[in-house]
Design a protein around this motif. Structure first.
Motif, PDB file in Angstrom:
ATOM      1  N   ALA A 209       0.830  -1.206   0.000  1.00  0.00           N
ATOM      2  CA  ALA A 209       0.000   0.000   0.000  1.00  0.00           C
ATOM      3  C   ALA A 209       0.865   1.256   0.000  1.00  0.00           C
ATOM      4  O   ALA A 209       0.576   2.222  -0.730  1.00  0.00           O
ATOM      5  CB  ALA A 209      -0.931  -0.009   1.205  1.00  0.00           C
ATOM      6  N   MET A 210       1.932   1.244   0.779  1.00  0.00           N
ATOM      7  CA  MET A 210       2.805   2.418   0.826  1.00  0.00           C
ATOM      8  C   MET A 210       3.547   2.589  -0.499  1.00  0.00           C
ATOM      9  O   MET A 210       3.702   3.730  -0.984  1.00  0.00           O
ATOM     10  CB  MET A 210       3.798   2.285   1.982  1.00  0.00           C
ATOM     11  CG  MET A 210       4.695   3.501   2.154  1.00  0.00           C
ATOM     12  SD  MET A 210       3.766   5.041   2.513  1.00  0.00           S
ATOM     13  CE  MET A 210       3.316   4.756   4.234  1.00  0.00           C
ATOM     14  N   GLU A 211       3.984   1.509  -1.100  1.00  0.00           N
ATOM     15  CA  GLU A 211       4.662   1.612  -2.392  1.00  0.00           C
ATOM     16  C   GLU A 211       3.749   2.260  -3.431  1.00  0.00           C
ATOM     17  O   GLU A 211       4.191   3.127  -4.211  1.00  0.00           O
ATOM     18  CB  GLU A 211       5.085   0.223  -2.868  1.00  0.00           C
ATOM     19  CG  GLU A 211       6.246  -0.377  -2.092  1.00  0.00           C
ATOM     20  CD  GLU A 211       6.542  -1.812  -2.491  1.00  0.00           C
ATOM     21  OE1 GLU A 211       7.644  -2.295  -2.191  1.00  0.00           O
ATOM     22  OE2 GLU A 211       5.656  -2.452  -3.112  1.00  0.00           O
ATOM     23  N   ILE A 212       2.499   1.864  -3.424  1.00  0.00           N
ATOM     24  CA  ILE A 212       1.546   2.418  -4.399  1.00  0.00           C
ATOM     25  C   ILE A 212       1.280   3.889  -4.119  1.00  0.00           C
ATOM     26  O   ILE A 212       1.304   4.726  -5.040  1.00  0.00           O
ATOM     27  CB  ILE A 212       0.236   1.606  -4.381  1.00  0.00           C
ATOM     28  CG1 ILE A 212       0.483   0.202  -4.955  1.00  0.00           C
ATOM     29  CG2 ILE A 212      -0.859   2.327  -5.168  1.00  0.00           C
ATOM     30  CD1 ILE A 212      -0.693  -0.734  -4.834  1.00  0.00           C
ATOM     31  N   LEU A 213       1.051   4.241  -2.854  1.00  0.00           N
ATOM     32  CA  LEU A 213       0.773   5.645  -2.540  1.00  0.00           C
ATOM     33  C   LEU A 213       1.977   6.534  -2.813  1.00  0.00           C
ATOM     34  O   LEU A 213       1.817   7.692  -3.237  1.00  0.00           O
ATOM     35  CB  LEU A 213       0.329   5.791  -1.084  1.00  0.00           C
ATOM     36  CG  LEU A 213      -1.071   5.291  -0.730  1.00  0.00           C
ATOM     37  CD1 LEU A 213      -1.499   5.814   0.644  1.00  0.00           C
ATOM     38  CD2 LEU A 213      -2.109   5.699  -1.773  1.00  0.00           C
ATOM     39  N   VAL A 214       3.175   6.032  -2.580  1.00  0.00           N
ATOM     40  CA  VAL A 214       4.370   6.817  -2.886  1.00  0.00           C
ATOM     41  C   VAL A 214       4.461   7.083  -4.388  1.00  0.00           C
ATOM     42  O   VAL A 214       4.740   8.211  -4.822  1.00  0.00           O
ATOM     43  CB  VAL A 214       5.634   6.094  -2.379  1.00  0.00           C
ATOM     44  CG1 VAL A 214       6.895   6.738  -2.970  1.00  0.00           C
ATOM     45  CG2 VAL A 214       5.697   6.151  -0.857  1.00  0.00           C
ATOM     46  N   LYS A 215       4.211   6.043  -5.193  1.00  0.00           N
ATOM     47  CA  LYS A 215       4.259   6.219  -6.651  1.00  0.00           C
ATOM     48  C   LYS A 215       3.201   7.216  -7.115  1.00  0.00           C
ATOM     49  O   LYS A 215       3.475   8.096  -7.935  1.00  0.00           O
ATOM     50  CB  LYS A 215       4.047   4.873  -7.345  1.00  0.00           C
ATOM     51  CG  LYS A 215       5.208   3.902  -7.229  1.00  0.00           C
ATOM     52  CD  LYS A 215       6.399   4.371  -8.042  1.00  0.00           C
ATOM     53  CE  LYS A 215       7.502   3.322  -8.027  1.00  0.00           C
ATOM     54  NZ  LYS A 215       8.707   3.802  -8.786  1.00  0.00           N
ATOM     55  N   VAL A 216       1.988   7.065  -6.579  1.00  0.00           N
ATOM     56  CA  VAL A 216       0.908   7.986  -6.955  1.00  0.00           C
ATOM     57  C   VAL A 216       1.244   9.401  -6.508  1.00  0.00           C
ATOM     58  O   VAL A 216       1.091  10.374  -7.266  1.00  0.00           O
ATOM     59  CB  VAL A 216      -0.431   7.518  -6.350  1.00  0.00           C
ATOM     60  CG1 VAL A 216      -1.513   8.590  -6.542  1.00  0.00           C
ATOM     61  CG2 VAL A 216      -0.880   6.213  -6.980  1.00  0.00           C
ATOM     62  N   GLY A 217       1.693   9.540  -5.272  1.00  0.00           N
ATOM     63  CA  GLY A 217       2.020  10.857  -4.738  1.00  0.00           C
ATOM     64  C   GLY A 217       3.111  11.540  -5.531  1.00  0.00           C
ATOM     65  O   GLY A 217       3.011  12.728  -5.877  1.00  0.00           O
ATOM     66  N   GLU A 218       4.168  10.799  -5.850  1.00  0.00           N
ATOM     67  CA  GLU A 218       5.265  11.386  -6.629  1.00  0.00           C
ATOM     68  C   GLU A 218       4.806  11.738  -8.035  1.00  0.00           C
ATOM     69  O   GLU A 218       5.222  12.772  -8.591  1.00  0.00           O
ATOM     70  CB  GLU A 218       6.435  10.406  -6.675  1.00  0.00           C
ATOM     71  CG  GLU A 218       7.155  10.263  -5.346  1.00  0.00           C
ATOM     72  CD  GLU A 218       8.332   9.306  -5.404  1.00  0.00           C
ATOM     73  OE1 GLU A 218       9.186   9.392  -4.499  1.00  0.00           O
ATOM     74  OE2 GLU A 218       8.387   8.484  -6.340  1.00  0.00           O
ATOM     75  N   GLY A 219       3.930  10.902  -8.608  1.00  0.00           N
ATOM     76  CA  GLY A 219       3.431  11.182  -9.950  1.00  0.00           C
ATOM     77  C   GLY A 219       2.646  12.471 -10.026  1.00  0.00           C
ATOM     78  O   GLY A 219       2.646  13.150 -11.067  1.00  0.00           O
ATOM     79  N   PHE A 220       1.973  12.840  -8.934  1.00  0.00           N
ATOM     80  CA  PHE A 220       1.177  14.062  -8.905  1.00  0.00           C
ATOM     81  C   PHE A 220       1.891  15.222  -8.212  1.00  0.00           C
ATOM     82  O   PHE A 220       1.303  16.279  -8.016  1.00  0.00           O
ATOM     83  CB  PHE A 220      -0.161  13.800  -8.213  1.00  0.00           C
ATOM     84  CG  PHE A 220      -1.148  13.053  -9.079  1.00  0.00           C
ATOM     85  CD1 PHE A 220      -1.898  13.714 -10.034  1.00  0.00           C
ATOM     86  CD2 PHE A 220      -1.308  11.677  -8.943  1.00  0.00           C
ATOM     87  CE1 PHE A 220      -2.794  13.038 -10.835  1.00  0.00           C
ATOM     88  CE2 PHE A 220      -2.208  10.984  -9.737  1.00  0.00           C
ATOM     89  CZ  PHE A 220      -2.948  11.655 -10.691  1.00  0.00           C
ATOM     90  N   GLY A 221       3.131  15.017  -7.835  1.00  0.00           N
ATOM     91  CA  GLY A 221       3.914  16.096  -7.255  1.00  0.00           C
ATOM     92  C   GLY A 221       3.629  16.387  -5.791  1.00  0.00           C
ATOM     93  O   GLY A 221       3.898  17.496  -5.319  1.00  0.00           O
ATOM     94  N   ALA A 222       3.112  15.402  -5.066  1.00  0.00           N
ATOM     95  CA  ALA A 222       2.836  15.612  -3.640  1.00  0.00           C
ATOM     96  C   ALA A 222       4.147  15.684  -2.855  1.00  0.00           C
ATOM     97  O   ALA A 222       5.115  14.999  -3.181  1.00  0.00           O
ATOM     98  CB  ALA A 222       1.969  14.481  -3.097  1.00  0.00           C
ATOM     99  N   GLN A 223       4.154  16.506  -1.813  1.00  0.00           N
ATOM    100  CA  GLN A 223       5.323  16.599  -0.946  1.00  0.00           C
ATOM    101  C   GLN A 223       5.234  15.669   0.256  1.00  0.00           C
ATOM    102  O   GLN A 223       6.250  15.323   0.857  1.00  0.00           O
ATOM    103  CB  GLN A 223       5.497  18.043  -0.451  1.00  0.00           C
ATOM    104  CG  GLN A 223       5.752  19.040  -1.567  1.00  0.00           C
ATOM    105  CD  GLN A 223       6.014  20.439  -1.049  1.00  0.00           C
ATOM    106  OE1 GLN A 223       6.659  20.627  -0.010  1.00  0.00           O
ATOM    107  NE2 GLN A 223       5.504  21.429  -1.755  1.00  0.00           N
TER     108      GLN A 223
END
Length: 416
Positions: A24-38
């Motif tokens: 779950a964390m791997e997926i959220l990190v990828k999604v977050g980085e893809g959208f430019g989340a800090q």
């Protein structure tokens, strides 16, 4: 920009809290980085869209099962969208057996994850109602629009699997509508009616706004009267279906839009759209893809009908029976149905020829076996999805017009 994780979040990513939380964390990190989340931020609830075999297919079922097998469990209250078939009588609804088997597998998987099995697109009616300013991670398009617009909660339109990850971790990437600066109005929508909207005009307005706005944030000015939650539900659902609207600021109604100035937050409108009675009538005409008088089914409850709307149908029928030529189905969640049973309304409606479909809807349950060609509805969302998901031509009308059409056996309009 690299996502900044807390020590606890990094610990999860390193696999120290089990394989499901690591995934779950791997997926959220990828999604977050893809959208430019800090960063990832805590959320108060989740609403899942991995709910129906019709949209999940084998891959979705197997993914949910695998995450459950890995030990995945929700850490925040997590509700779920409508069931993929009639939860009370799937055989009577002519659901293929092979479909039912897969739907039950999906149900078993999300139950193991710890879902709250409300099976509805309207979780905000008592099951999962976030407060103003709270961050949540919801997927259902109409529920997302309602949460942002009416409740003032903050959520993006999450997708299947990502929403499961949010539920397991109680976290979501801080991007988009979680940020105050991303919630400012962009387009001014002026209503020139000098009266409150009629019930059918809410979904018609939403339908047209979705087409015009896309994913931009509109600010509606001039909405008179006090619309009830059912009317706002219909507005939000139609706008989220015909476009990608996740937030509408309705001046004087949306909690963060008490005034136009507050809604725009310093932005200048990039466009102004006006609506008159003529515009709404023209929109209604375009929503009707079927121009004849024949109708096979009247389908109500997209989003799910509330007990108030079921009572309205009872009053409109006033003891009259449905025509033998037309089916009238009402879709609702189990709570609304239970209330209708306690009040004696369900027995009365079924005695008049109405079918109550539990915890599902016409869009996400298979109805091809019935051979319906023309569907009438009071839902702008259903009008948009009906041709593709139901294989029918569509007729749009008010609840009154839908009921009268079911009684007389052909399309009836108030102007007639």
């Amino acid at each position: 920009m690299t996502l900044q994780l807390t020590p606890q979040q990094q610990n999860i990513l390193d696999g120290n809290e089990g394989p499901a939380r690591k995934l779950a964390m791997e997926i959220l990190v990828k999604v977050g980085e893809g959208f430019g989340a800090q960063r990832l931020i805590p959320i108060q609830s989740v609403h899942l869209v991995l709910h129906a075999y019709k949209s999940a297919f084998d891959a979705g079922v197997e993914a949910a099962e695998r995450i459950a097998d890995m030990g995945g469990r929700f850490s925040v209250p997590t509700t779920i969208d409508p069931y993929g078939m009639d939860a009370e009588d799937w055989e009577g609804a002519k659901t293929p057996k092979e479909y039912a088997v897969m739907q039950k597998r999906l149900e078993a998987a999300v139950n193991r994850l710890g879902v709250i099995p409300v099976w509805t697109c309207t979780p905000y009616y008592g099951f999962n109602m976030p407060k103003f300013g709270e961050n949540v991670a919801w997927s259902e398009s109409s529920a997302v629009a309602f949460a942002n617009t009416v409740l003032g909660a903050r959520t993006n339109r999450q997708s299947a699997i990502v929403d499961i990850c949010c539920g397991i971790l109680g976290l979501a990437p801080e991007v988009g509508l979680h940020l105050a600066e991303e919630r400012r109005g962009q387009v001014l929508v002026e209503l020139h009616l000098n009266r409150p909207l009629q019930a059918w005009e809410y979904p018609a307005l939403g339908f047209r706004l979705g087409q015009l706005l896309g994913n931009r944030i509109g600010v509606v000015a001039g909405m008179l009267g006090t619309p009830d939650t059912e009317e706002l539900k219909a507005l939000c659902a139609a706008a989220a279906a015909s476009g990608s609207v996740a937030l509408l600021h309705i001046a004087g109604i949306t909690p963060e839009a008490r005034t136009l100035e507050e809604a725009f937050g310093g932005n200048h409108p990039e466009e102004t759209i006006t609506f008159t009675k003529k515009d709404l009538l023209e929109t209604r005409e375009k929503m009707n893809t079927h121009k004849g008088k024949n109708v096979d089914i009247v389908a109500l409850g997209c989003p799910h009908y509330t007990i108030n709307e079921i009572i309205t149908v009872q009053k409109l029928l006033n003891g009259r029976k449905i025509s033998d030529n037309v089916a009238l189905w009402i879709y609702a969640n189990s709570a609304a149905i239970a209330l209708a049973e306690k009040m004696g309304i369900r027995e009365e409606l079924e005695g008049l020829g109405i079918t109550i479909r539990a915890e599902t809807c016409m869009i996400i349950s298979p109805i091809a076996e019935w051979g319906f060609k023309v569907m009438m509805t009071d839902s702008g969302k259903c009008v948009h999805y009906g041709p593709m998901e139901c294989g029918t031509e569509m007729v749009f009308g008010s609840a009154e017009e839908c009921v009268e059409s079911a009684v007389c056996g052909h399309v009836w309009t108030k102007e007639a």
